[in-house]
Design a protein around this motif. Sequence first.
Motif, PDB file in Angstrom:
ATOM      1  N   THR A 121       0.861  -1.156  -0.057  1.00  0.00           N
ATOM      2  CA  THR A 121       0.207  -0.054   0.067  1.00  0.00           C
ATOM      3  C   THR A 121       0.997   1.090  -0.029  1.00  0.00           C
ATOM      4  O   THR A 121       1.809   1.246   0.661  1.00  0.00           O
ATOM      5  CB  THR A 121      -0.834   0.118   1.253  1.00  0.00           C
ATOM      6  OG1 THR A 121      -1.849  -1.263   1.402  1.00  0.00           O
ATOM      7  CG2 THR A 121      -1.767   1.352   1.133  1.00  0.00           C
ATOM      8  N   VAL A 122       0.680   2.308  -0.806  1.00  0.00           N
ATOM      9  CA  VAL A 122       1.691   3.476  -0.786  1.00  0.00           C
ATOM     10  C   VAL A 122       0.605   4.507  -0.628  1.00  0.00           C
ATOM     11  O   VAL A 122      -0.674   4.807  -1.300  1.00  0.00           O
ATOM     12  CB  VAL A 122       1.944   3.530  -2.245  1.00  0.00           C
ATOM     13  CG1 VAL A 122       2.726   4.937  -2.134  1.00  0.00           C
ATOM     14  CG2 VAL A 122       2.785   2.491  -2.736  1.00  0.00           C
ATOM     15  N   VAL A 123       0.825   5.423   0.574  1.00  0.00           N
ATOM     16  CA  VAL A 123       0.058   6.388   0.763  1.00  0.00           C
ATOM     17  C   VAL A 123       0.924   7.837   0.273  1.00  0.00           C
ATOM     18  O   VAL A 123       1.774   7.940   0.503  1.00  0.00           O
ATOM     19  CB  VAL A 123      -0.023   6.490   2.191  1.00  0.00           C
ATOM     20  CG1 VAL A 123      -0.752   7.992   2.671  1.00  0.00           C
ATOM     21  CG2 VAL A 123      -0.542   5.334   2.902  1.00  0.00           C
ATOM     22  N   TYR A 124       0.047   8.499  -0.549  1.00  0.00           N
ATOM     23  CA  TYR A 124       0.593   9.564  -1.083  1.00  0.00           C
ATOM     24  C   TYR A 124       0.221  10.922  -0.560  1.00  0.00           C
ATOM     25  O   TYR A 124      -0.794  11.129  -0.074  1.00  0.00           O
ATOM     26  CB  TYR A 124       0.334   9.723  -2.551  1.00  0.00           C
ATOM     27  CG  TYR A 124       1.097   8.837  -3.437  1.00  0.00           C
ATOM     28  CD1 TYR A 124       2.254   8.742  -3.968  1.00  0.00           C
ATOM     29  CD2 TYR A 124       0.240   7.398  -3.947  1.00  0.00           C
ATOM     30  CE1 TYR A 124       2.825   7.810  -4.635  1.00  0.00           C
ATOM     31  CE2 TYR A 124       0.845   6.753  -4.784  1.00  0.00           C
ATOM     32  CZ  TYR A 124       2.036   6.771  -5.014  1.00  0.00           C
ATOM     33  OH  TYR A 124       2.685   5.709  -5.792  1.00  0.00           O
ATOM     34  N   VAL A 125       1.265  11.639  -0.141  1.00  0.00           N
ATOM     35  CA  VAL A 125       0.646  12.873   0.564  1.00  0.00           C
ATOM     36  C   VAL A 125      -0.325  13.740  -0.319  1.00  0.00           C
ATOM     37  O   VAL A 125      -1.109  14.449   0.143  1.00  0.00           O
ATOM     38  CB  VAL A 125       1.902  13.989   0.788  1.00  0.00           C
ATOM     39  CG1 VAL A 125       1.717  15.475   1.738  1.00  0.00           C
ATOM     40  CG2 VAL A 125       2.722  13.139   1.886  1.00  0.00           C
ATOM     41  N   ARG A 126       0.060  13.986  -1.328  1.00  0.00           N
ATOM     42  CA  ARG A 126      -0.724  14.744  -2.405  1.00  0.00           C
ATOM     43  C   ARG A 126      -0.685  14.038  -3.867  1.00  0.00           C
ATOM     44  O   ARG A 126       0.227  13.109  -4.059  1.00  0.00           O
ATOM     45  CB  ARG A 126      -0.628  16.099  -2.515  1.00  0.00           C
ATOM     46  CG  ARG A 126       0.944  16.348  -2.761  1.00  0.00           C
ATOM     47  CD  ARG A 126       0.930  18.059  -2.705  1.00  0.00           C
ATOM     48  NE  ARG A 126       2.183  18.586  -2.809  1.00  0.00           N
ATOM     49  CZ  ARG A 126       3.041  18.993  -1.816  1.00  0.00           C
ATOM     50  NH1 ARG A 126       2.491  18.857  -0.236  1.00  0.00           N
ATOM     51  NH2 ARG A 126       4.327  19.469  -1.872  1.00  0.00           N
ATOM     52  N   GLN A 127      -1.427  14.428  -4.673  1.00  0.00           N
ATOM     53  CA  GLN A 127      -1.903  13.886  -5.911  1.00  0.00           C
ATOM     54  C   GLN A 127      -0.608  14.370  -7.137  1.00  0.00           C
ATOM     55  O   GLN A 127      -0.549  13.725  -8.028  1.00  0.00           O
ATOM     56  CB  GLN A 127      -3.177  13.809  -6.562  1.00  0.00           C
ATOM     57  CG  GLN A 127      -4.250  13.182  -5.566  1.00  0.00           C
ATOM     58  CD  GLN A 127      -5.478  13.105  -6.347  1.00  0.00           C
ATOM     59  OE1 GLN A 127      -5.390  12.743  -7.426  1.00  0.00           O
ATOM     60  NE2 GLN A 127      -6.517  12.976  -5.586  1.00  0.00           N
ATOM     61  N   SER A 128      -0.310  15.541  -6.818  1.00  0.00           N
ATOM     62  CA  SER A 128       0.753  15.995  -7.787  1.00  0.00           C
ATOM     63  C   SER A 128       1.486  17.159  -7.310  1.00  0.00           C
ATOM     64  O   SER A 128       0.988  17.725  -6.200  1.00  0.00           O
ATOM     65  CB  SER A 128      -0.127  16.726  -8.978  1.00  0.00           C
ATOM     66  OG  SER A 128      -1.042  17.659  -8.570  1.00  0.00           O
ATOM     67  N   ASP A 129       2.443  17.861  -7.914  1.00  0.00           N
ATOM     68  CA  ASP A 129       3.033  19.127  -7.470  1.00  0.00           C
ATOM     69  C   ASP A 129       2.988  19.994  -8.730  1.00  0.00           C
ATOM     70  O   ASP A 129       3.006  19.781  -9.688  1.00  0.00           O
ATOM     71  CB  ASP A 129       4.576  18.760  -7.081  1.00  0.00           C
ATOM     72  CG  ASP A 129       4.861  18.790  -5.841  1.00  0.00           C
ATOM     73  OD1 ASP A 129       4.046  18.955  -5.006  1.00  0.00           O
ATOM     74  OD2 ASP A 129       6.061  18.233  -5.503  1.00  0.00           O
ATOM     75  N   ALA A 130       3.021  21.244  -8.020  1.00  0.00           N
ATOM     76  CA  ALA A 130       2.702  22.393  -9.461  1.00  0.00           C
ATOM     77  C   ALA A 130       3.758  22.610 -10.073  1.00  0.00           C
ATOM     78  O   ALA A 130       3.687  22.965 -11.228  1.00  0.00           O
ATOM     79  CB  ALA A 130       2.363  23.766  -8.458  1.00  0.00           C
ATOM     80  N   ASP A 131       5.198  22.158  -9.605  1.00  0.00           N
ATOM     81  CA  ASP A 131       6.378  22.354 -10.403  1.00  0.00           C
ATOM     82  C   ASP A 131       6.629  21.194 -10.942  1.00  0.00           C
ATOM     83  O   ASP A 131       7.646  20.938 -11.695  1.00  0.00           O
ATOM     84  CB  ASP A 131       7.442  22.617  -9.487  1.00  0.00           C
ATOM     85  CG  ASP A 131       7.878  21.868  -8.533  1.00  0.00           C
ATOM     86  OD1 ASP A 131       6.891  20.642  -8.294  1.00  0.00           O
ATOM     87  OD2 ASP A 131       8.987  21.716  -7.885  1.00  0.00           O
ATOM     88  N   ARG A 132       5.708  20.128 -11.116  1.00  0.00           N
ATOM     89  CA  ARG A 132       6.010  18.826 -12.132  1.00  0.00           C
ATOM     90  C   ARG A 132       4.995  18.712 -12.961  1.00  0.00           C
ATOM     91  O   ARG A 132       3.823  18.672 -12.970  1.00  0.00           O
ATOM     92  CB  ARG A 132       5.747  17.470 -11.214  1.00  0.00           C
ATOM     93  CG  ARG A 132       6.915  17.775  -9.909  1.00  0.00           C
ATOM     94  CD  ARG A 132       8.341  17.420 -10.431  1.00  0.00           C
ATOM     95  NE  ARG A 132       9.343  17.375  -9.167  1.00  0.00           N
ATOM     96  CZ  ARG A 132      10.442  17.028  -9.099  1.00  0.00           C
ATOM     97  NH1 ARG A 132      11.029  16.983 -10.620  1.00  0.00           N
ATOM     98  NH2 ARG A 132      11.438  16.925  -8.131  1.00  0.00           N
ATOM     99  N   ASN A 133       5.264  18.550 -14.075  1.00  0.00           N
ATOM    100  CA  ASN A 133       4.592  18.833 -15.402  1.00  0.00           C
ATOM    101  C   ASN A 133       4.152  17.393 -15.960  1.00  0.00           C
ATOM    102  O   ASN A 133       3.641  17.176 -17.099  1.00  0.00           O
ATOM    103  CB  ASN A 133       5.296  19.653 -16.501  1.00  0.00           C
ATOM    104  CG  ASN A 133       4.953  21.181 -15.951  1.00  0.00           C
ATOM    105  OD1 ASN A 133       4.402  21.516 -15.577  1.00  0.00           O
ATOM    106  ND2 ASN A 133       6.499  21.627 -16.544  1.00  0.00           N
ATOM    107  N   TRP A 134       4.542  16.141 -15.301  1.00  0.00           N
ATOM    108  CA  TRP A 134       4.406  14.924 -16.025  1.00  0.00           C
ATOM    109  C   TRP A 134       2.794  14.806 -16.133  1.00  0.00           C
ATOM    110  O   TRP A 134       2.179  15.209 -15.284  1.00  0.00           O
ATOM    111  CB  TRP A 134       4.912  13.764 -14.935  1.00  0.00           C
ATOM    112  CG  TRP A 134       6.295  13.895 -14.879  1.00  0.00           C
ATOM    113  CD1 TRP A 134       7.191  14.206 -15.657  1.00  0.00           C
ATOM    114  CD2 TRP A 134       7.198  13.734 -13.547  1.00  0.00           C
ATOM    115  NE1 TRP A 134       8.552  13.795 -15.099  1.00  0.00           N
ATOM    116  CE2 TRP A 134       8.292  13.974 -13.965  1.00  0.00           C
ATOM    117  CE3 TRP A 134       6.811  13.765 -12.123  1.00  0.00           C
ATOM    118  CZ2 TRP A 134       9.372  14.023 -12.720  1.00  0.00           C
ATOM    119  CZ3 TRP A 134       7.547  13.836 -11.175  1.00  0.00           C
ATOM    120  CH2 TRP A 134       8.972  14.131 -11.604  1.00  0.00           C
TER     121      TRP A 134
END
Length: 363
Positions: free
Chosen positions: A30-43
């Motif tokens: 199980t992976v818990v992500y703090v958030r779904q994306s970062d503003a400075d990541r364009n992937w």
Amino acid sequence: MKLTILTKIPSPYQVELFDAVANAPGMELTVVYVRQSDADRNWSKRPVRHRALYLENPVEVEPAVVGADLVVFSWYRHRQVRALMSRRVATGRPWCFWGERPGIQHKGGLGAAYRRIALWRLWRDHSVPIWGIGHWAIEGYRREFGSRPYYHMPYVSDLRRFFAIQREAPSDRRTVLFSGSLIARKGIEELCDAFREVARRRPGVRLLVMGTGPLESMLKERHGGFPAIHFLGFRDWDDLPLAYREADLLCAPSRYDGWGLIVPEAMASGLPVIASTEMGSAREMIEPGINGWLVAPNDQVAIARALEHALDLPTDDLRGMREACREKARQYDLSAGSRRLIDASRTTIENWQRAPAAATLPR
């Protein structure tokens, strides 16, 4: 084995790794992500083939943290993550911390004090392992957090698409690639200035600048008229091999970088690398004169000298360096990284259950 990992965002390379681990026999990840994306990541968003939760859903997250056989915390600069760390500590069950070299973002004494406060649960218990993202990270954590179990756990990605690049015989019209955010920390200003100086005496060489960021407009205004420098803009994850295929060398003169996946990507592509000594992957992977060159950070003169050496390298020498690069990169492919993570997880649990205070992990 029930394994829970808390990390920042579902970046492409982590999704690749976690998918591979989740697919391994006997693993329940199980992976818990703090958030779904970062503003400075364009992937672009990647398909996720492992169980993914998000911190915003505590009803599902807390049982995953409490009930796992091992919990790996790869992020701590969030109040809720630190609360979950305390919750895990209270269970008395195995946990560890996985991080880049300390002091990359919060430098000096104030940074060390901040880490001691934010990671006090780790600081006070020297039986808790630290998984360092590279040997440089382990060196930094050992200095700050003392004697304890350490495990070498660098970032990896699926390098097969880079190994698949067919390289033609080297020519005298050589191309240097920069891949990264166009920010001061990545050393792109020094690289462009150094390359212009070198290229004036070497007709036919090129610099491909791949990436976007706050410095893009300034760099294009300053260097856009110089015919040997080409700005490619942002390239998404799946398009990276196309740019690597066009290059003969990679230059990554970061002022500081905790790891830097571009070094193993370049080496898997058969590109010798010029990189800064303040970059974790470069310090670990580059053997000067064998598969690349190390330069001091923020040093335009050193970058120019390394470029001259690389661009003037005899064809046979460059061909030999290509082979050495690819051989080194095999240790940092996805398959090696997933095995390393699973082995570290099992060893962490076994040592915790046997004798936490005296646990030692293999290097």
